[in-house]
Design an enzyme around this catalytic site. Structure first.
Site, PDB file in Angstrom:
ATOM      1  N   CYS A   1      -0.148  14.949 -84.108  1.00 11.57           N
ATOM      2  CA  CYS A   1       0.819  13.848 -84.035  1.00 11.57           C
ATOM      3  C   CYS A   1       0.382  12.809 -83.010  1.00 11.57           C
ATOM      4  O   CYS A   1      -0.376  13.114 -82.101  1.00 11.57           O
ATOM      5  CB  CYS A   1       2.190  14.333 -83.587  1.00 11.57           C
ATOM      6  SG  CYS A   1       2.802  15.725 -84.505  1.00 11.57           S
TER       7      CYS A   1
ATOM      8  N   TYR B   1     -13.551  15.003 -81.192  1.00  5.85           N
ATOM      9  CA  TYR B   1     -13.187  14.507 -82.519  1.00  5.85           C
ATOM     10  C   TYR B   1     -11.841  13.800 -82.607  1.00  5.85           C
ATOM     11  O   TYR B   1     -11.732  12.758 -83.236  1.00  5.85           O
ATOM     12  CB  TYR B   1     -13.219  15.692 -83.507  1.00  5.85           C
ATOM     13  CG  TYR B   1     -12.710  15.359 -84.884  1.00  5.85           C
ATOM     14  CD1 TYR B   1     -13.380  14.445 -85.694  1.00  5.85           C
ATOM     15  CD2 TYR B   1     -11.556  15.952 -85.386  1.00  5.85           C
ATOM     16  CE1 TYR B   1     -12.916  14.126 -86.964  1.00  5.85           C
ATOM     17  CE2 TYR B   1     -11.082  15.643 -86.659  1.00  5.85           C
ATOM     18  CZ  TYR B   1     -11.763  14.732 -87.439  1.00  5.85           C
ATOM     19  OH  TYR B   1     -11.297  14.415 -88.682  1.00  5.85           O
TER      20      TYR B   1
ATOM     21  N   GLY C   1      -2.070  11.257 -87.321  1.00  3.50           N
ATOM     22  CA  GLY C   1      -1.092  11.782 -88.274  1.00  3.50           C
ATOM     23  C   GLY C   1      -0.800  10.753 -89.337  1.00  3.50           C
ATOM     24  O   GLY C   1      -0.422   9.630 -89.014  1.00  3.50           O
TER      25      GLY C   1
ATOM     26  N   ASN D   1       4.359  15.758 -79.414  1.00  2.00           N
ATOM     27  CA  ASN D   1       2.990  16.015 -79.875  1.00  2.00           C
ATOM     28  C   ASN D   1       2.573  17.354 -79.279  1.00  2.00           C
ATOM     29  O   ASN D   1       2.594  17.532 -78.073  1.00  2.00           O
ATOM     30  CB  ASN D   1       2.075  14.891 -79.388  1.00  2.00           C
ATOM     31  CG  ASN D   1       0.591  15.143 -79.664  1.00  2.00           C
ATOM     32  OD1 ASN D   1      -0.255  14.559 -79.014  1.00  2.00           O
ATOM     33  ND2 ASN D   1       0.278  16.000 -80.613  1.00  2.00           N
ATOM     34  N   GLY D   2       2.176  18.288 -80.134  1.00  2.00           N
ATOM     35  CA  GLY D   2       1.785  19.612 -79.661  1.00  2.00           C
ATOM     36  C   GLY D   2       2.417  20.674 -80.519  1.00  2.00           C
ATOM     37  O   GLY D   2       2.830  20.399 -81.659  1.00  2.00           O
TER      38      GLY D   2
END
Ligand code: SF4
Length: 485
Positions: free
Chosen positions: A16, A261, A42, A120-121
């Site tokens: 996210c 990445y 996302g 996020n996570g």
């Protein structure tokens, strides 16, 4: 909802992106731009919540790209106010391709006013928390782990929303970077290990929180600093940034794969340009795994900076041997079986004139299932290459991530079931080499490599050493690496 890209299942997927802004006119427009810059984190869905002193809270949540939803005047006019947060998601917890109720930000109405949060996570004890909360009467609206935070906040006895959030997050295990808002405040939090990124920016008299610095650039905000692991910031345009450390201090374990990445190459992480770090990874990779060849080619686009670094170090010319169709993306209409069989060719094409008769080094960021690597190798050989050597800018990905990255089950990861030599034979290439874990640490700025007794980063997907026990997954049968292995 856009169909998942049919050839995109051979990468790990970040999770996210989150973004929030306060103290600007029409904050939602800034959030839409920020989310657009974070779209790589996302693509499934996005949402924005705003607060306006006269019109209160408003929200819009949609499936699909930010540009296809949050550019329309019809939607943006419904999101007034100087304070807004937003979220783009690739579902990690919650059902894949799920209902709009799983799309964040989530909103809760408390006695002292409303609050919205974007996470996020991944919460590694979410199943246990959810069970407990449901037993105590909570009614969940979504299948997302993040909703636990809202219910824990609702049960807290603290006086104000930031304190309730602190209370809630003390119960939560795993990885969380959070952007939240009340009627008057923008709030940012990072988990004590700081697994996922979060940065602070400033725009005029206003403040910005973002997953990455590239999203500050798009709105013309200045990068101020990273939110520290374990830090909570409570921001209002009148009082500025208040910094709190509500959790027990721990050694940070930032996700090392963000460097490899996930993050955009034009972002700054840990004070370093992601692009520069990736080029350094390529140089380290070339030092560790030299090979005689005629050309160094990236697997586009994510392998590009590492391939440039590899070429610099080895002296072997860099060339764009594979060209990506920029317009393919994920928006390709439901493919027929015949088109599906064309596989990776729809997205990537070999620059034949360049490749014919050459010994080619292909630099990629990672090997997950190996399906794409195999197809790319076939394309390169079909184009007349004499030899194909894979050089991979990360160590073998042998373990799943439970901290907000979508990874296949362990048995689907090529490196979980094969040695490096077996992978080389499976891919049928002349050679296959990965950067070592120590080499990767050196490239991200740790001159003496990985501290094995106290690693400086999370590297669980390579090492199998999880900094936070994945409690829910263990309950579902996941077997951790034995300590002695
Ligand atoms: S397991 Fe891998 S992808 Fe997940 S947080 Fe750790 S380093 Fe990042």
């Amino acid at each position: 909802m856009p169909p998942a890209h049919p050839f995109d299942d051979d990468k790990l997927h970040e999770e996210c992106g989150i973004f929030g802004v306060t103290g600007v006119q029409d904050a939602a427009n800034f959030v839409a731009l920020g989310l657009h810059a974070l779209q790589h984190r996302g693509q499934e869905a996005g949402g924005i919540v705003t607060h306006d002193p006269e019109q209160g809270f408003n929200s819009a949540r949609r499936f699909g790209y930010v540009r296809d939803n949050f550019t329309s005047t019809d939607i943006m006019e419904t999101l007034p106010g100087p304070l807004a947060i937003g979220h783009v998601r690739y579902s990690t917890a919650g059902a894949k391709g799920a209902a709009i109720r799983d799309v964040q930000p989530f909103f809760g109405e408390f006695a002292m006013g409303g609050a919205a949060i974007a996470h996020n996570g991944n919460i590694t004890n979410a199943d246990a928390l959810r069970r407990e909360l449901i037993e105590r009467g909570s009614i969940f609206q979504s299948s997302s782990d993040s909703e636990c935070i809202i219910h824990l906040m609702a049960r807290s006895l603290q006086r104000n929303i930031p304190e309730r959030m602190e209370d809630a997050l003390r119960r939560v295990e795993g990885a969380f970077s959070i952007v939240a808002m009340t009627r008057t405040k923008l709030i940012g939090v990072r988990d004590p290990l700081g697994v996922r990124p979060l940065v602070l920016g400033q725009i005029g008299d206003g403040w910005v929180l973002s997953s990455e610095t590239c999203a500050l650039d798009i709105i013309g905000a200045d990068f101020v600093r990273e939110i520290e692991p374990g830090e909570m910031v409570v921001i209002s345009p009148d009082t500025g940034v208040e910094s709190l450390f509500p959790f027990r201090r721990q050694k940070p374990r930032f996700c090392i794969f963000e460097h490899v990445y996930f993050s955009r190459p034009d972002s700054i992480l840990g004070g370093r340009s992601v692009y520069e770090t990736r080029a350094a990874i390529g140089r380290e990779l070339a030092k560790e795994n030299p090979v005689d060849a005629d050309l160094v080619c990236p697997v586009p686009d994510s392998g590009t900076p590492a391939a440039i670094g590899f070429s610099q170090e080895s002296g072997i010319p860099y060339a764009m041997g594979i060209i990506r169709n920029q317009y393919m993306g994920r928006t390709f209409i439901e493919p027929t079986e015949q088109i599906r069989n064309m596989g990776v060719r729809l997205k990537l094409n070999v620059n034949r004139a360049l490749i014919r008769g050459k010994r080619v080094i292909l630099v990629d960021d990672s090997v997950v299932r190996g399906t794409t690597s195999r197809k790319i190798k076939e394309m390169i050989l079909d184009a007349g290459a004499k030899e194909v050597h894979f050089r991979i800018a990360s160590p073998p990905t042998a373990w799943p991530c439970f901290y907000g990255v979508d990874t296949p089950q362990r048995e689907k990861l090529l490196a979980a079931t094969m040695s490096e030599d077996e992978m080389r034979d499976h891919l049928a290439v002349d050679s296959l080499k990965f950067i070592s874990l120590d080499g990767l640490y050196r490239a991200v700025g740790e001159a003496s490599g990985r501290n094995s007794s106290c690693p400086q980063y999370c590297d669980a997907c390579f090492s199998g050493e999880y900094p936070v026990k994945p409690a829910d997954m263990i309950e579902k049968g996941f077997e951790m690496k034995p300590a002695a292995e």
